[in-house]
Design a protein around this motif. Structure first.
Motif, PDB file in Angstrom:
ATOM      1  N   ILE A 123       0.848  -1.198   0.000  1.00  0.00           N
ATOM      2  CA  ILE A 123       0.000   0.000   0.000  1.00  0.00           C
ATOM      3  C   ILE A 123       0.878   1.240   0.000  1.00  0.00           C
ATOM      4  CG2 ILE A 123      -1.743   1.292   1.306  1.00  0.00           C
ATOM      5  CD1 ILE A 123      -2.906  -1.466   2.056  1.00  0.00           C
ATOM      6  N   GLN A 124       0.796   1.965  -1.103  1.00  0.00           N
ATOM      7  CA  GLN A 124       1.604   3.185  -1.192  1.00  0.00           C
ATOM      8  C   GLN A 124       0.858   4.264  -0.417  1.00  0.00           C
ATOM      9  OE1 GLN A 124       3.944   5.300  -0.941  1.00  0.00           O
ATOM     10  NE2 GLN A 124       5.004   4.382  -2.676  1.00  0.00           N
ATOM     11  N   ASN A 125       1.317   4.505   0.816  1.00  0.00           N
ATOM     12  CA  ASN A 125       0.607   5.454   1.679  1.00  0.00           C
ATOM     13  C   ASN A 125       1.223   6.848   1.621  1.00  0.00           C
ATOM     14  OD1 ASN A 125       2.966   5.055   3.058  1.00  0.00           O
ATOM     15  ND2 ASN A 125       2.046   3.946   4.769  1.00  0.00           N
ATOM     16  N   GLY A 126       2.240   6.998   0.768  1.00  0.00           N
ATOM     17  CA  GLY A 126       2.889   8.306   0.645  1.00  0.00           C
ATOM     18  C   GLY A 126       3.875   8.577   1.772  1.00  0.00           C
TER      19      GLY A 126
ATOM     20  N   GLU B 239       1.285  -6.567  -5.617  1.00  0.00           N
ATOM     21  CA  GLU B 239       0.417  -5.531  -6.198  1.00  0.00           C
ATOM     22  C   GLU B 239       0.636  -4.215  -5.463  1.00  0.00           C
ATOM     23  OE1 GLU B 239      -4.110  -6.028  -6.305  1.00  0.00           O
ATOM     24  OE2 GLU B 239      -3.289  -8.019  -5.942  1.00  0.00           O
ATOM     25  N   VAL B 240       0.863  -3.146  -6.194  1.00  0.00           N
ATOM     26  CA  VAL B 240       1.019  -1.847  -5.521  1.00  0.00           C
ATOM     27  C   VAL B 240      -0.303  -1.081  -5.612  1.00  0.00           C
ATOM     28  CG1 VAL B 240       2.262   0.360  -5.505  1.00  0.00           C
ATOM     29  CG2 VAL B 240       3.493  -1.760  -6.004  1.00  0.00           C
ATOM     30  N   ILE B 241      -0.790  -0.604  -4.474  1.00  0.00           N
ATOM     31  CA  ILE B 241      -2.063   0.121  -4.437  1.00  0.00           C
ATOM     32  C   ILE B 241      -1.790   1.554  -4.000  1.00  0.00           C
ATOM     33  CG2 ILE B 241      -4.373   0.203  -3.356  1.00  0.00           C
ATOM     34  CD1 ILE B 241      -4.218  -2.625  -4.246  1.00  0.00           C
ATOM     35  N   ASP B 242      -2.215   2.509  -4.803  1.00  0.00           N
ATOM     36  CA  ASP B 242      -1.942   3.907  -4.472  1.00  0.00           C
ATOM     37  C   ASP B 242      -3.024   4.469  -3.550  1.00  0.00           C
ATOM     38  OD1 ASP B 242      -1.312   6.520  -4.291  1.00  0.00           O
ATOM     39  OD2 ASP B 242      -1.492   6.981  -6.421  1.00  0.00           O
ATOM     40  N   ALA B 243      -2.639   4.787  -2.314  1.00  0.00           N
ATOM     41  CA  ALA B 243      -3.624   5.341  -1.366  1.00  0.00           C
ATOM     42  C   ALA B 243      -3.056   6.587  -0.685  1.00  0.00           C
ATOM     43  CB  ALA B 243      -3.981   4.276  -0.345  1.00  0.00           C
ATOM     44  N   LYS B 244      -2.130   7.247  -1.381  1.00  0.00           N
ATOM     45  CA  LYS B 244      -1.446   8.424  -0.796  1.00  0.00           C
ATOM     46  C   LYS B 244      -2.438   9.445  -0.264  1.00  0.00           C
ATOM     47  CE  LYS B 244       2.112   8.823  -4.349  1.00  0.00           C
ATOM     48  NZ  LYS B 244       1.342   8.188  -5.376  1.00  0.00           N
ATOM     49  N   ASN B 245      -3.412   9.780  -1.134  1.00  0.00           N
ATOM     50  CA  ASN B 245      -4.293  10.881  -0.755  1.00  0.00           C
ATOM     51  C   ASN B 245      -5.126  10.560   0.480  1.00  0.00           C
ATOM     52  OD1 ASN B 245      -3.269  12.409  -2.793  1.00  0.00           O
ATOM     53  ND2 ASN B 245      -4.835  11.792  -4.278  1.00  0.00           N
ATOM     54  N   GLU B 246      -5.569   9.314   0.570  1.00  0.00           N
ATOM     55  CA  GLU B 246      -6.378   8.953   1.736  1.00  0.00           C
ATOM     56  C   GLU B 246      -5.574   9.093   3.040  1.00  0.00           C
ATOM     57  OE1 GLU B 246      -9.474   5.542   1.187  1.00  0.00           O
ATOM     58  OE2 GLU B 246      -8.022   5.403  -0.446  1.00  0.00           O
ATOM     59  N   PHE B 247      -4.323   8.669   2.997  1.00  0.00           N
ATOM     60  CA  PHE B 247      -3.508   8.774   4.212  1.00  0.00           C
ATOM     61  C   PHE B 247      -3.205  10.231   4.547  1.00  0.00           C
ATOM     62  CE2 PHE B 247      -2.962   4.299   3.504  1.00  0.00           C
ATOM     63  CZ  PHE B 247      -2.870   3.783   4.782  1.00  0.00           C
TER      64      PHE B 247
ATOM     65  N   THR C   7      -7.013   4.477   8.887  1.00  0.00           N
ATOM     66  CA  THR C   7      -7.019   4.582   7.424  1.00  0.00           C
ATOM     67  C   THR C   7      -6.557   3.267   6.813  1.00  0.00           C
ATOM     68  OG1 THR C   7      -6.477   6.898   7.653  1.00  0.00           O
ATOM     69  CG2 THR C   7      -6.207   5.966   5.463  1.00  0.00           C
ATOM     70  N   PHE C   8      -5.543   2.684   7.427  1.00  0.00           N
ATOM     71  CA  PHE C   8      -5.003   1.444   6.893  1.00  0.00           C
ATOM     72  C   PHE C   8      -6.009   0.301   7.043  1.00  0.00           C
ATOM     73  CE2 PHE C   8      -2.635  -2.473   6.938  1.00  0.00           C
ATOM     74  CZ  PHE C   8      -1.725  -2.294   5.908  1.00  0.00           C
TER      75      PHE C   8
END
Ligand code: XMP
Length: 320
Positions: free
Chosen positions: A62-65, A87-95, A115-116
């Motif tokens: 999980i790419q959390n930024g 698998e890479v999942i982009d969730a930067k904005n949510e974090f 959030t996670f």
């Protein structure tokens, strides 16, 4: 009460065999999922799960930024060589949104945990249909949470939280009887490369644990650059862990003859066996000077670099 397996009592091959069987029996014909951060614990869990479940295990990054420079690419490459697709999942904005305006350390941890587990990972798990989640909690995480020192972001049962009720999935924690040294030994026995099983520890809340005050994009860019320099320059130090911390308050500096009200980076470098207690590494002054010189030049806006000389306790290893 969890029974600890000390390094001296650990038979890594037997441990692997037992855990592989346990995971396989628990998951049965279903599927399981796990989040890999690239740290030692989650990497070891990924390998154990893969050994137990093969294609029935889905592993996501999980790419959390909040990760270090190049982390997702590095992790994908390492595991691809071992035959695993991550698998890479982009969730930067949510974090980042969940951290906006949050300055209290425990509230930051809580925002990341929620959030996670509830939002991002919770959604992935629900969509995948997996009922089981493999997680790399180790005994030190449990100890510190129970002692009320820091709420480690992956500890639930010990806080009286039932993940099944709260998040809708069952958590399997194969490493919970081990400390870091034991996890490394298991990682080695599982065939992980040294760059992973011997990697310095990195906290669950990632670079957010190294930003004092609110976490913002700009601060993340600053601490990420400083972290890369510190890790590159201290990788041969033999220390247990080393890091850069970005302070919240600014200090007056001078650049090009003008006042520059800039950032402060604190370097921490620790000697420790298991992270429960730690001493600052006696780094040569020349090494510290070189580090400061590089950070001042390569990280925009930094005018002050300090070195932590406090032991744990009363300090903790991370700043937040
Ligand atoms: P502290 O800062 O509690 O860290 O002395 C002990 C060890 O655990 C690693 N680590 C974490 N630390 N929150 C933390 O504060 C976490 O979620 C976490 N996960 C791992 C930390 O890097 C140090 O090695």
């Amino acid at each position: 009460m969890i029974s600890e397996i000390k390094l001296k009592d650990l038979n890594a091959a037997r441990f692997i065999e037992e855990k592989v069987k346990e995971i396989s029996d628990t998951v049965g014909t279903g599927i399981a999922i796990n989040a890999l951060s690239g740290g030692v614990d989650s990497s070891v869990v990924t390998m154990l799960g893969h050994k137990a479940l093969g294609k029935k295990l889905r592993t996501v990054f999980i790419q959390n930024g909040l990760m270090r420079e190049g982390e997702s690419e590095m992790v994908q490459n390492v595991f691809r060589k071992l035959g695993l697709e991550i698998e890479v999942i982009d969730a930067k904005n949510e974090f980042l949104d969940s951290l906006s305006g949050v300055t209290d350390p425990e509230k930051k941890r809580e925002a990341i945990t929620q959030t996670f587990y509830k939002k991002v990972f919770g959604r992935i798990v629900r969509e995948s249909g997996a009922r089981h989640l493999l997680q790399g909690t180790i005994l030190t995480d449990v100890d510190e949470t129970v002692a009320g020192i820091k709420r480690q972001h992956n500890v639930f049962a010990q806080l009286g939280i039932d993940p099944n009720e709260t998040f809708g999935y069952h958590i399997i924690e194969p490493l919970v009887q081990l400390r870091k040294d034991g996890v490394r030994a298991v990682g080695k026995a599982l065939g992980l490369p040294e760059e992973i099983f011997d990697r310095i520890p990195f906290p669950g809340p990632a670079l957010a644990a190294r930003i004092i005050g609110e976490v913002t994009w700009d601060k993340l860019i600053t601490v990420r650059k400083a972290t890369a320099i510190v890790e590159r320059m201290l990788c041969d130090s033999g220390a247990f862990q080393y890091m850069a911390i970005l302070h919240d308050d600014r200090v007056t500096g001078i650049r090009d003859g003008k006042r520059d009200f800039g950032h402060q980076i604190e370097i921490r470098c620790w000697d420790s066996l298991d992270a429960r207690t730690a001493n600052p590494t006696k780094l040569p002054f020349e090494v510290l000077s070189k580090l400061a010189g590089k950070i001042i030049i390569e990280v925009p806006g930094v005018v002050s670099v300090t070195y932590n000389i406090t032991t744990k306790p009363p300090s903790t290893i991370e700043a937040v």
